[in-house]
Design an enzyme around this catalytic site. Structure first.
Site: not given
Length: 408
Positions: A89, A287
């Site tokens: 992440d 992201d």
């Protein structure tokens, strides 16, 4: 590496197997000394791997392997090593891992009591000030965080973490003791953000704050993607856009999205919908932890309306789940081009359309930004990044994207 009968020192092994380095070499802009003393002191095998091709960690779609909409890597934690699958992440910093006796954890657990290199981080340690909502347990540092609709309580700890062949001793992470909700990746998370406890920060001497990844299709069954750590063996033929820094949201990788083209038409988007604004948090980020691209409402409406027009104004549009542009007949979708400062990224159909598992519904895999703190944020998400090499070059403050087919 060929088998070596004697047991020479690590440096003699390095000089034996990388014989023509000279005293110092420059390779892809990286200055290298042949004395085999990288500051984080990985083993010689990882030093040779670093020289020959960088450190490469396989990536898989979590959907197929652990039924989680994330991308996962294998990490070895502790001594002797315990293998866990961690979600990667880029918008989070501290790693967290479910540990023995965790309340609410449903995945494979790390057993700290079986690791000889495990230790708790004290309340007085500087790392304790770098986690969200720190507090003092029984002389050890604990913290709490939210991830989507989930809440996580963890002890701050240190142990050896190995990615590829590179052991990182004393890596600081959260040992999860309690979790609620279903948003957080159940198997744990590897933070690739820009903050102080991220992989970038804790391995700065080893990987020089540089990494790239290629995400395979979310439907892929294999570890065919790759996380490439360090400046060596990164792509040379790649276009870049500057990275922007937001002090209020310092973990995020902001870039300057200037326009969006649907087919051949640049759609009409109010400039403020794309503008970078550190005060409000507005702007555009890449992201890996978000599944579908979210655009601030005026930008999304402009893209969606032109997409619908190009597909065919006479076709019936339906909705499915969070998607409002779906069709129950076969369609030919236009490309969508994200136009950044210095580079364009043109997305083909595989990066734009999602198909329902039941029936024959096809949807545009984008949506308007949610009505929360991220309502002003455009998020270029992992489905739109599939089969692209995305390079994060923090020392040179730039992000690069190149098409790369890594689905097998």
């Amino acid at each position: 590496m060929p088998r070596i009968m004697a047991q020479p020192s690590k440096c003699s092994m390095c000089s034996a197997h990388v014989p023509h380095l000279g005293h110092q070499r420059h390779f892809h802009g990286k200055r290298v000394s042949s004395n085999c003393k990288p500051r984080t002191k990985p083993g010689c095998s990882s030093w040779i791997a670093w020289w020959l091709g960088g450190s490469i960690v396989p990536i898989a779609s979590g959907r197929q392997i652990i039924q989680s909409p994330t991308y996962i890597v294998r990490a070895k934690i502790g001594t002797p090593p315990q293998t866990l699958l961690l979600a990667m992440d880029t918008s989070n910093d501290a790693a967290w891992i479910p540990c023995t006796a965790c309340d609410g954890c449903s995945s494979t657990l790390f057993a700290p009591e079986k690791s000889t290199t495990f230790k708790n981080v004290s309340c007085a340690a500087p790392e304790c000030k770098q986690v969200p909502n720190p507090s003092c347990g029984v002389s050890a540092c604990t913290f709490n965080l939210t991830y989507g609709s989930s809440s996580i309580a963890a002890n701050l700890v240190q142990d050896t973490v190995t990615l590829a062949t590179d052991p990182v001793p004393g890596y600081t992470f959260g040992c999860v003791s309690k979790t609620t909700g279903t948003s957080a990746p159940p198997q744990g998370l590897l933070g690739l953000g820009r903050g102080p406890l991220s992989l970038l920060s804790q391995t700065q001497n080893l990987y020089q704050s540089t990494f790239s990844y290629c995400l395979p299709s979310f439907k892929s069954l294999n570890f065919s993607g790759s996380l490439r750590l360090g400046p060596v063996a990164q792509p040379i033929r790649i276009k870049y856009t500057p990275l922007l820094r937001n002090p209020r949201r310092s973990s995020l990788y902001y870039v300057n999205l200037v326009a969006i083209r649907v087919g051949r038409k640049i759609v009409d988007i109010p400039p403020e919908a794309l503008a970078f604004n550190p005060t409000t948090g507005a702007g555009t980020i890449f992201d890996s932890g978000t599944v579908f691209t979210r655009l601030v409402e005026p930008a999304y409406v402009a893209v969606r309306d032109e997409f619908r027009r190009r597909v065919g104004a006479n076709l019936t549009v339906t909705s499915l789940g969070g998607f409002d542009t779906c069709y129950t007949v076969p369609i030919v979708a236009p490309t969508i081009t994200l136009m950044f400062s210095g580079m364009n990224v043109t997305l083909p159909q595989d990066n734009l359309l999602i198909h329902s598992t039941v029936g024959s519904t096809t949807c545009l895999a984008m949506a308007a930004a949610p009505e929360n703190v991220n309502s002003v944020l455009n998020v270029i998400a992992n489905m739109q990044q599939q089969n692209h090499r995305v390079l994060f070059d923090v020392p040179n403050s730039r992000l690069g994207v190149a098409r790369e087919l890594c689905t097998k």
